[in-house]
Design an enzyme around this catalytic site. Structure first.
Site, PDB file in Angstrom:
ATOM      1  N   LEU A  94       0.842  -1.207   0.000  1.00 40.05           N
ATOM      2  CA  LEU A  94       0.000   0.000   0.000  1.00 40.05           C
ATOM      3  C   LEU A  94       0.875   1.254   0.000  1.00 40.05           C
ATOM      4  O   LEU A  94       1.950   1.278   0.602  1.00 40.05           O
ATOM      5  CB  LEU A  94      -0.894  -0.013   1.234  1.00 40.05           C
ATOM      6  CG  LEU A  94      -1.879  -1.191   1.283  1.00 40.05           C
ATOM      7  CD1 LEU A  94      -2.571  -1.253   2.641  1.00 40.05           C
ATOM      8  CD2 LEU A  94      -2.902  -1.082   0.158  1.00 40.05           C
ATOM      9  N   HIS A 110       1.602 -11.151   9.831  1.00 42.13           N
ATOM     10  CA  HIS A 110       2.690 -11.607   8.966  1.00 42.13           C
ATOM     11  C   HIS A 110       3.190 -12.956   9.485  1.00 42.13           C
ATOM     12  O   HIS A 110       3.410 -13.108  10.691  1.00 42.13           O
ATOM     13  CB  HIS A 110       3.821 -10.573   8.978  1.00 42.13           C
ATOM     14  CG  HIS A 110       4.906 -10.910   8.013  1.00 42.13           C
ATOM     15  ND1 HIS A 110       4.741 -10.797   6.651  1.00 42.13           N
ATOM     16  CD2 HIS A 110       6.160 -11.403   8.200  1.00 42.13           C
ATOM     17  CE1 HIS A 110       5.854 -11.188   6.046  1.00 42.13           C
ATOM     18  NE2 HIS A 110       6.725 -11.559   6.962  1.00 42.13           N
TER      19      HIS A 110
HETATM   20  C1  GRF Z   1      -1.434 -15.807   6.204  1.00 45.78           C
HETATM   21  O1  GRF Z   1      -0.381 -16.695   6.428  1.00 45.78           O
HETATM   22  C2  GRF Z   1      -1.037 -14.402   6.535  1.00 45.78           C
HETATM   23  O2  GRF Z   1      -0.167 -14.322   7.605  1.00 45.78           O
HETATM   24  C3  GRF Z   1      -0.343 -13.992   5.280  1.00 45.78           C
HETATM   25  O3  GRF Z   1      -1.118 -14.543   4.252  1.00 45.78           O
HETATM   26  C4  GRF Z   1      -1.760 -15.719   4.735  1.00 45.78           C
HETATM   27  C5  GRF Z   1      -3.225 -15.573   4.474  1.00 45.78           C
HETATM   28  O4  GRF Z   1      -3.940 -16.730   4.799  1.00 45.78           O
HETATM   29  N1  GRF Z   1      -0.160 -12.569   5.235  1.00 45.78           N
HETATM   30  P1  GRF Z   1      -5.545 -16.708   4.776  1.00 45.78           P
HETATM   31  O5  GRF Z   1      -5.955 -16.112   3.435  1.00 45.78           O
HETATM   32  O6  GRF Z   1      -6.022 -15.918   5.919  1.00 45.78           O
HETATM   33  O7  GRF Z   1      -5.922 -18.152   4.854  1.00 45.78           O
END
Ligand code: GRF
Length: 211
Positions: A94, A110
């Site tokens: 962003l 993250h």
């Molecule tokens: C998660 O591991 C999150 O930490 C990362 O992307 C993934 C998304 O998973 N940023 P979901 O779409 O919530 O299943």
């Protein structure tokens, strides 16, 4: 007053689902007022639609520049009039302008123990480094990619026969529980952003809370 959440996704939406469930069961005193995806066929959009949460798509591929996409996204976000924006697997960087519009009101999760491994392929990078532990982190979003003030982390062991996939499947449930807890703090007015730091119960967090 119930905290109004706007969730941004790009894919499967398992974190979104965990939040939907937590709000529905009353475990989390918050209301998901909308879900925005930059990917038109993200499965998370279906998760929202089947429980009647308004959805929107702002497809980055249909904009000539990053600035155009961000302007359109910001406009759409503002229409939801949310208290807190929750990035949950939202895979676009962003702009500083958009982030500034939600300073102190946008969280990201993250899948690493930040400041380790900002960016992509975090599970493989933890394996490659031979780390004994891995996990996930929630932070306030600033213009620095995965670099805003850290709020909370959950960790798990890395096992000898782990692959990036097995490690990801160990981290995912941690993410779901952690996001719920951190949003609950925010919704209760316990968590805020001040002077570039995360503040929990009036105490600036020098280190992320370990849950
Ligand atoms: C998660 O591991 C999150 O930490 C990362 O992307 C993934 C998304 O998973 N940023 P979901 O779409 O919530 O299943």
């Amino acid at each position: 007053m119930t905290c109004k959440l706007l969730v941004l996704i790009s894919g499967n939406g398992s974190n979104l689902q965990a939040l939907i469930d937590a709000c529905a069961s009353g475990q989390l005193n918050a209301d998901i007022v909308g879900v925005i995806s930059n990917v038109p066929d993200a499965f998370g959009l279906e998760r929202a639609k089947r429980v009647g949460i308004p959805t929107a798509v702002v497809d980055h591929k249909t904009y000539a520049s990053r600035a155009d996409f961000d302007a359109a996204l910001l406009q759409r976000m503002q229409q939801f009039d949310a208290d807190l924006v929750v990035l949950a697997g939202f895979m676009r960087i962003l702009s500083a302008e958009l982030v500034a519009a939600y300073a102190g009101r946008m969280l990201n999760i993250h899948p690493s123990l930040l400041p380790l491994y900002p960016g992509l392929h975090t599970h493989q990078r933890a394996l490659d480094a031979g780390d004994a532990e891995h996990g996930c982190t929630i932070h306030f979003v600033t213009a620095d990619l995965d670099g805003g003030p850290l709020i909370a982390q959950s960790r798990c062991p890395v096992l000898a026969d782990d692959t990036a996939q097995t490690l990801a499947s160990r981290v995912h449930p941690l993410e779901h529980a952690l996001y719920q807890q951190v949003i609950a703090w925010y919704a209760a007015g316990r968590l805020r952003y001040a002077n570039g730091q995360a503040v929990l119960d009036q105490h600036p967090l020098e280190q992320p809370v370990q849950l």
